[in-house]
Design a protein around this motif. Structure first.
Motif, mmCIF file in Angstrom:
data_model
loop_
_atom_site.group_PDB
_atom_site.id
_atom_site.type_symbol
_atom_site.label_atom_id
_atom_site.label_comp_id
_atom_site.label_asym_id
_atom_site.label_seq_id
_atom_site.Cartn_x
_atom_site.Cartn_y
_atom_site.Cartn_z
ATOM 1 N N UNK B 230 13.245 14.696 11.368
ATOM 2 C CA UNK B 230 13.600 13.497 10.617
ATOM 3 C C UNK B 230 13.419 12.249 11.466
ATOM 4 N N UNK B 231 13.777 12.368 12.749
ATOM 5 C CA UNK B 231 13.688 11.208 13.620
ATOM 6 C C UNK B 231 12.242 10.746 13.777
ATOM 7 N N UNK B 232 11.360 11.728 13.983
ATOM 8 C CA UNK B 232 9.949 11.397 14.147
ATOM 9 C C UNK B 232 9.412 10.746 12.880
ATOM 10 N N UNK B 233 9.798 11.300 11.718
ATOM 11 C CA UNK B 233 9.345 10.722 10.445
ATOM 12 C C UNK B 233 9.835 9.293 10.322
ATOM 13 N N UNK B 234 11.085 9.104 10.722
ATOM 14 C CA UNK B 234 11.697 7.784 10.629
ATOM 15 C C UNK B 234 10.889 6.752 11.414
ATOM 16 N N UNK B 235 10.275 7.208 12.516
ATOM 17 C CA UNK B 235 9.514 6.276 13.349
ATOM 18 C C UNK B 235 8.037 6.242 13.006
ATOM 19 N N UNK B 236 7.617 7.130 12.106
ATOM 20 C CA UNK B 236 6.188 7.184 11.805
ATOM 21 C C UNK B 236 5.758 5.962 11.003
ATOM 22 N N UNK B 237 4.605 5.438 11.351
ATOM 23 C CA UNK B 237 4.123 4.212 10.708
ATOM 24 C C UNK B 237 3.930 4.403 9.208
ATOM 25 N N UNK B 238 3.340 5.554 8.847
ATOM 26 C CA UNK B 238 3.063 5.802 7.432
ATOM 27 C C UNK B 238 4.341 5.840 6.613
ATOM 28 N N UNK B 239 5.307 6.598 7.111
ATOM 29 C CA UNK B 239 6.550 6.715 6.358
ATOM 30 C C UNK B 239 7.248 5.371 6.299
ATOM 31 N N UNK B 240 7.269 4.664 7.416
ATOM 32 C CA UNK B 240 7.916 3.355 7.421
ATOM 33 C C UNK B 240 7.298 2.460 6.378
ATOM 34 N N UNK B 241 5.979 2.518 6.296
ATOM 35 C CA UNK B 241 5.325 1.602 5.418
ATOM 36 C C UNK B 241 5.443 1.989 3.946
ATOM 37 N N UNK B 242 5.210 3.263 3.665
ATOM 38 C CA UNK B 242 5.136 3.634 2.255
ATOM 39 C C UNK B 242 6.471 4.043 1.671
ATOM 40 N N UNK B 243 7.420 4.460 2.511
ATOM 41 C CA UNK B 243 8.700 4.903 1.960
ATOM 42 C C UNK B 243 9.881 4.076 2.426
ATOM 43 N N UNK B 244 9.770 3.411 3.579
ATOM 44 C CA UNK B 244 10.915 2.650 4.062
ATOM 45 C C UNK B 244 10.728 1.154 3.855
ATOM 46 N N UNK B 245 9.512 0.740 3.467
ATOM 47 C CA UNK B 245 9.283 -0.656 3.137
ATOM 48 C C UNK B 245 9.366 -1.592 4.318
ATOM 49 N N UNK B 246 9.062 -1.076 5.532
ATOM 50 C CA UNK B 246 9.040 -1.959 6.691
ATOM 51 C C UNK B 246 7.728 -2.751 6.662
#
Lengths: 291, 265
Positions: B230-246
């Protein structure tokens, strides 16, 4: 005095309508299907009891015949759902409606073939006995009908609110998917509800046949009971009984005090009025889901 | 792709190449995943990614066309839902599917339908009330009159009554305020640690889900496209962009990254 007499016998008739309506509602709530053969279930239950108890047929004791025929009808209801209706899962409502109407025809002619189309009445130990209450004469059969209906209603109420199986039946009817998620075997529960409503129909049939003659087309009474169920609000058990009582009481009163013909129309006229002013029925139980 | 867990526990749920259809439409295509004992595993994805279908297929409400689901070493795909519940999986459905006309207490007791030991049912009931005191307060009220958050609590509490080893949670945050969402997730974490319930959590709200979870999968159009701690996903660029809205800075060609293709395609 005349009025009270009519009221009392109307009450006894109303109990029969109410019990058939109860069968409609039980099945409708649990499976969202309407069993248009419910009246014929009642007729079949009555004829099975006649077959066991009457001298012309097996001539067994009345008190063995009654539980046997109730048991037989509940097995019949269970097996019908298990063997036929369950395989219609996912088909349109219309298909199920037509299927149950067809079942009604089959039962009517099967009963005619086995027991003949002549009207017969159930031979009971209490046939023809009356009790008089200050001028009002009531048949034991009528009093018994009311008492049995009351007892049955109370025990159904306790069954549905206190037992695990009863609660599971309610749960399966309120939210079928959630019942699945809780590990409730919904399909088996539905078959059990069909069995239960078969048993209730048999009780109604026995009460009906002990009050007067029954013939294979008596199942058409189911249409009146259907009106009773709709008057009460199609999802409510007390509503079904109340609807049955209303129709049962209105019939003899209107045939005595109103012009001829009115008594045949009266149940449906009431249905029409209820549907116009309270479309959900008297005890409507509709609830919206929270989002 | 790494499939490592820091403290390796036993795999209790293993899904292999699962395919489910809604009529002719493929809802999940070839999904494989693992859930380890004691973990909170989350499956992220947008609407229509097939997350709910995946849970429904595990709990037996839908039958898979292909593939296997093994739970504690037994194959359970295609079984009736009541057998799946008996084997120790409970599904807490999306949208708080409760029994509206029954009381709160009756709702919870129905969660124990597959149990028959009265003493342990009573103990479990107390356990549920200790996590959700509000349900005890409202126990004789019709469940349909509860607020949305309370209904979600009821759905989770009812699910606990079957004493599951694995709880499938479908969108527990759906329609709840951020505060209530925090509260529900706190309880999910506590249940995971204190009652040792393994959780498989499906969420659109990736942020709360990844904060609570140990391991995560990302689903898109019926496939698993990414999996990691989960931690790695949290820091992943793709997830941040498409799911976390960073927000990402614009790159040298003046395009926002959302105009580009995701790296996993």
């Amino acid at each position: 005095m005349d009025f009270i007499q009519l009221l009392a016998s109307g009450l006894a008739n109303g109990c029969v309508y109410g019990l058939i309506a109860l069968g409609f509602v039980l099945i409708y709530k649990a499976t969202e299907a309407v069993n248009f053969a419910q009246g014929d279930f009642m007729m079949l239950g009555a004829f099975i009891c006649v077959g066991f108890a009457n001298e012309d047929f097996l001539g067994w004791s009345f008190w063995t015949a009654v539980p046997l025929s109730i048991f037989f009808m509940s097995v019949f209801g269970y097996l019908f759902n298990w063997g036929v209706l369950r395989h219609m899962f996912g088909r349109s409502q219309t298909a199920i409606v037509i299927l149950t109407i067809a079942l009604g025809f089959i039962l009517r002619f099967a009963a005619g073939t086995i027991w003949s189309h002549e009207p017969v009445s159930l031979e009971t130990p209490y046939a023809g006995k009356d009790v008089s209450f200050g001028g009002v004469v009531l048949g034991i059969d009528e009093i018994l009908g009311v008492i049995v209906t009351i007892i049955l209603t109370i025990s159904l109420f306790i069954f549905f609110s206190k037992t695990k199986l009863g609660l599971a039946m309610q749960a399966a009817s309120q939210n079928q998917l959630a019942a699945y998620y809780m590990g409730i075997p919904v399909k088996r529960i539905q078959s059990m509800v069909w069995g239960l409503s078969g048993a209730v129909a048999a009780v109604a049939g026995i009460l009906f046949a002990s009050k007067g003659a029954i013939d294979p087309s008596a199942g058409l009474l189911g249409i009146k009971a259907f009106a009773a169920a709709a008057i009460g609000g199609f999802g409510s058990l007390p509503g079904a009984l109340l609807g049955g009582l209303i129709i049962g009481i209105v019939e003899p009163l209107s045939s005595r005090y109103a012009p001829p013909g009115v008594s045949q129309i009266a149940p449906y006229a009431i249905l029409l009025v209820v549907l116009i002013f309270r479309p959900g029925g008297i005890f409507s139980q509709t609830q919206k889901k929270k989002v | 792709m790494s499939n490592q867990s820091k403290n390796k526990t036993e795999v209790i749920l293993k899904i292999d190449n699962l395919e489910s259809y809604y009529g002719p439409i493929v809802a999940i295509r070839g999904v494989s995943l693992e859930v380890r004992e004691g973990q909170i595993v989350t499956v992220l994805g947008a609407n229509g990614a097939g997350k709910t279908t995946l849970l429904k297929t595990i709990s037996g409400v839908m039958d898979p066309e292909k593939g296997t689901i093994s739970f504690l070493g037994n194959q359970i795909q295609g079984q009736e839902p009541d057998r799946v519940v008996r084997s120790g999986i409970v599904h807490v459905p999306e949208g708080r599917e409760i029994f509206p006309i029954l009381s709160v207490a009756e709702n919870i007791e129905l969660g124990a339908y597959t149990k028959s030991d009265k003493a342990s049912i009573a103990a479990d009931l107390e356990m549920v009330y200790s996590y959700f005191p509000i349900l005890k307060e409202r126990r004789s009220q019709a469940a349909g009159t509860l607020s949305g958050g309370q209904q979600q609590m009821l759905a989770i509490g009812r699910g606990l009554m079957s004493r599951p080893k694995l709880m499938l949670l479908d969108e527990p945050s759906l329609g709840l305020s951020p505060l209530l969402t925090q509260e529900i997730f706190e309880i999910i974490r506590r249940l995971n640690q204190e009652q040792k319930v393994t959780m498989m959590l499906v969420e659109q709200n990736a942020k709360v889900a990844l904060n609570a979870a140990d391991y995560g999968y990302v689903m898109e159009l019926g496939r698993i496209v990414m999996e990691d701690e989960a931690e790695t996903l949290n820091n992943s660029k793709d997830v941040q962009e498409f799911y976390l809205g960073v927000n990402q800075e614009e790159n040298q060609r003046g395009q926002k990254r959302w105009k580009q293709r995701k790296t996993w395609r």
